[in-house]
Design a protein around this motif. Structure first.
Motif, short mmCIF file in Angstrom:
data_model
loop_
_atom_site.label_atom_id
_atom_site.label_comp_id
_atom_site.label_asym_id
_atom_site.label_seq_id
_atom_site.Cartn_x
_atom_site.Cartn_y
_atom_site.Cartn_z
N UNK A 132 12.09 -2.32 -4.06
CA UNK A 132 13.60 -1.98 -3.73
C UNK A 132 13.01 0.05 -4.67
N UNK A 133 11.98 -0.35 -4.69
CA UNK A 133 11.65 1.07 -6.32
C UNK A 133 10.13 1.38 -4.87
N UNK A 186 5.01 2.23 -1.88
CA UNK A 186 5.49 0.95 -2.34
C UNK A 186 5.96 0.73 -0.98
N UNK A 187 4.73 0.61 0.21
CA UNK A 187 4.65 -0.66 1.74
C UNK A 187 4.40 -1.67 1.46
N UNK A 188 5.71 -2.66 2.22
CA UNK A 188 5.56 -3.72 1.97
C UNK A 188 6.01 -4.60 3.08
N UNK A 189 5.58 -6.00 3.44
CA UNK A 189 5.49 -6.34 4.49
C UNK A 189 6.43 -6.21 5.90
N UNK A 190 6.58 -6.30 6.58
CA UNK A 190 8.14 -6.34 7.89
C UNK A 190 8.20 -4.74 7.33
N UNK A 194 -14.30 4.11 -4.78
CA UNK A 194 -12.79 4.01 -5.23
C UNK A 194 -12.45 3.86 -7.20
N UNK A 195 -11.45 4.21 -6.84
CA UNK A 195 -10.81 4.08 -8.54
C UNK A 195 -9.81 3.30 -8.72
N UNK A 196 -9.91 2.62 -10.17
CA UNK A 196 -8.46 1.42 -9.74
C UNK A 196 -7.60 1.77 -11.47
N UNK A 197 -6.33 1.84 -11.26
CA UNK A 197 -5.83 2.67 -12.65
C UNK A 197 -4.68 1.35 -12.72
N UNK A 198 -4.33 0.68 -13.63
CA UNK A 198 -3.56 0.66 -13.93
C UNK A 198 -1.72 1.72 -13.68
N UNK A 199 -0.90 0.76 -13.18
CA UNK A 199 0.31 0.98 -12.72
C UNK A 199 2.13 0.74 -13.74
N UNK A 200 3.15 1.29 -13.55
CA UNK A 200 3.64 -0.07 -13.78
C UNK A 200 4.30 -1.33 -13.27
N UNK A 201 4.87 -1.94 -13.44
CA UNK A 201 5.34 -3.26 -12.94
C UNK A 201 6.04 -2.98 -12.45
N UNK A 202 6.66 -1.29 -12.25
CA UNK A 202 8.51 -1.48 -11.58
C UNK A 202 7.62 -1.63 -9.47
N UNK A 203 6.84 -1.44 -9.20
CA UNK A 203 5.45 -1.66 -8.01
C UNK A 203 6.10 -2.77 -7.99
N UNK A 204 5.96 -3.99 -8.68
CA UNK A 204 6.95 -5.38 -8.29
C UNK A 204 7.82 -5.65 -7.58
N UNK A 205 8.76 -5.00 -7.69
CA UNK A 205 10.06 -5.05 -6.65
C UNK A 205 10.13 -4.17 -5.16
N UNK A 231 0.44 -1.22 -0.88
CA UNK A 231 -0.01 -0.17 0.12
C UNK A 231 1.15 0.97 0.08
N UNK A 232 -0.18 2.54 0.11
CA UNK A 232 1.26 3.39 -0.06
C UNK A 232 0.22 4.40 1.11
N UNK A 233 1.61 5.04 1.79
CA UNK A 233 1.23 6.32 2.78
C UNK A 233 2.06 6.86 2.75
N UNK A 234 2.41 8.25 2.38
CA UNK A 234 3.14 9.34 2.37
C UNK A 234 2.92 10.45 3.41
N UNK A 235 2.14 9.88 4.81
CA UNK A 235 1.40 11.55 5.09
C UNK A 235 2.40 11.63 5.69
N UNK A 236 2.87 12.71 6.73
CA UNK A 236 3.99 13.00 7.72
C UNK A 236 2.75 12.71 9.13
#
Length: 253
Positions: A241-242, A34-38, A228-239, A5-10
């Protein structure tokens, strides 16, 4: 499920939105697209102050305090022998969260809200003109770009390798996201989605003295309103590290 998920607020943005009692913590987490498990994530929770037996009355008078603090995503039950179990417990299904051994105690006593701008899901699609399939990521978020408050649980895990309870490394705080059947745009991509609460349910959900499972489950009957809106995004999110704002940009066809 919800695996990213995405979390950008301070903290300064989040504290007034959730009426946090204490000042925003000095500790900061970098904005993450690109919030990931752990990963460590912001969580809103309420805790009653600890007191000795002789001071129990003053503790009750003080009441619970609402805090904003970082927790590790992936719940580690208090009885777990290894923290690695947390990577498999990033989600708890709303249908069974009140009865599963790993979650039922936290469900009655340790609930939290996890602020999110939106989340990612993947859809298996066929490449045109071929029999091959690929996973297309989508960024799913409120159409009005309002913040989502994802229903979660948190738990304490005591590291047996640390001798003293007052050592800051003795305790690990972890969390999980409650998921439900997907609706709206999310349902066209994946059958499950994180369950977001409406502001009028925040107080009851966070209150640790509210421990009736039936009443608590009623709060989770319907996801938060809004489209809700769903838009296709780049597969860069799969990694994992991105991690940059362009991950949520719509992918070119």
């Amino acid at each position: 499920m919800c695996g990213r998920y995405v979390s950008t607020r301070s903290p300064q943005e989040l504290a007034p939105l959730f009426h946090v009692s204490d000042p925003p913590p000095e500790e900061t987490l970098a904005p993450s697209w690109n919030v990931a498990p752990t990963d460590n994530v912001w969580a809103v929770l309420e805790r009653a102050p600890r007191a000795s037996n002789s001071d129990s009355a003053s503790a009750n008078d003080a009441g619970v305090r609402r805090e904003l603090r970082p927790l590790r995503w992936g719940l580690v039950p208090s009885w777990a022998k290894d923290v690695k179990i947390g990577s498999r417990m990033i989600n708890a299904r709303v249908e069974t969260v009140h009865e599963k051994p790993a979650y039922r105690r936290a469900f009655t006593r340790r609930r939290c809200l996890l602020p999110a701008d939106g989340f990612y899901e993947w859809e298996q699609i066929k490449d045109p003109g071929t029999e091959k399939t690929r996973k297309q990521p989508y960024f799913i978020h409120p159409e009005d770009d309002q913040l989502m408050a994802l229903a979660g649980l948190y738990e304490y895990w005591r590291d047996p390798a640390v001798k003293h309870d007052d050592d800051p490394n003795a305790w690990l705080l972890t969390c999980t996201i409650i998921t439900t059947e997907a609706t709206d745009a999310a349902g066209r991509v994946h059958p499950r989605m994180p369950l977001a609460l409406t502001p009028d349910h925040y107080d009851t959900w966070l209150d640790p003295t509210h421990q009736d499972p039936h009443d608590l489950r009623a709060l989770l009957g319907q996801p938060a309103g809004g489209h809700l809106d769903a838009r296709p995004v780049s597969t860069m999110v799969n990694n994992v590290r991105n991690n940059n704002p362009h991950l949520v940009d719509e992918a070119s066809s």
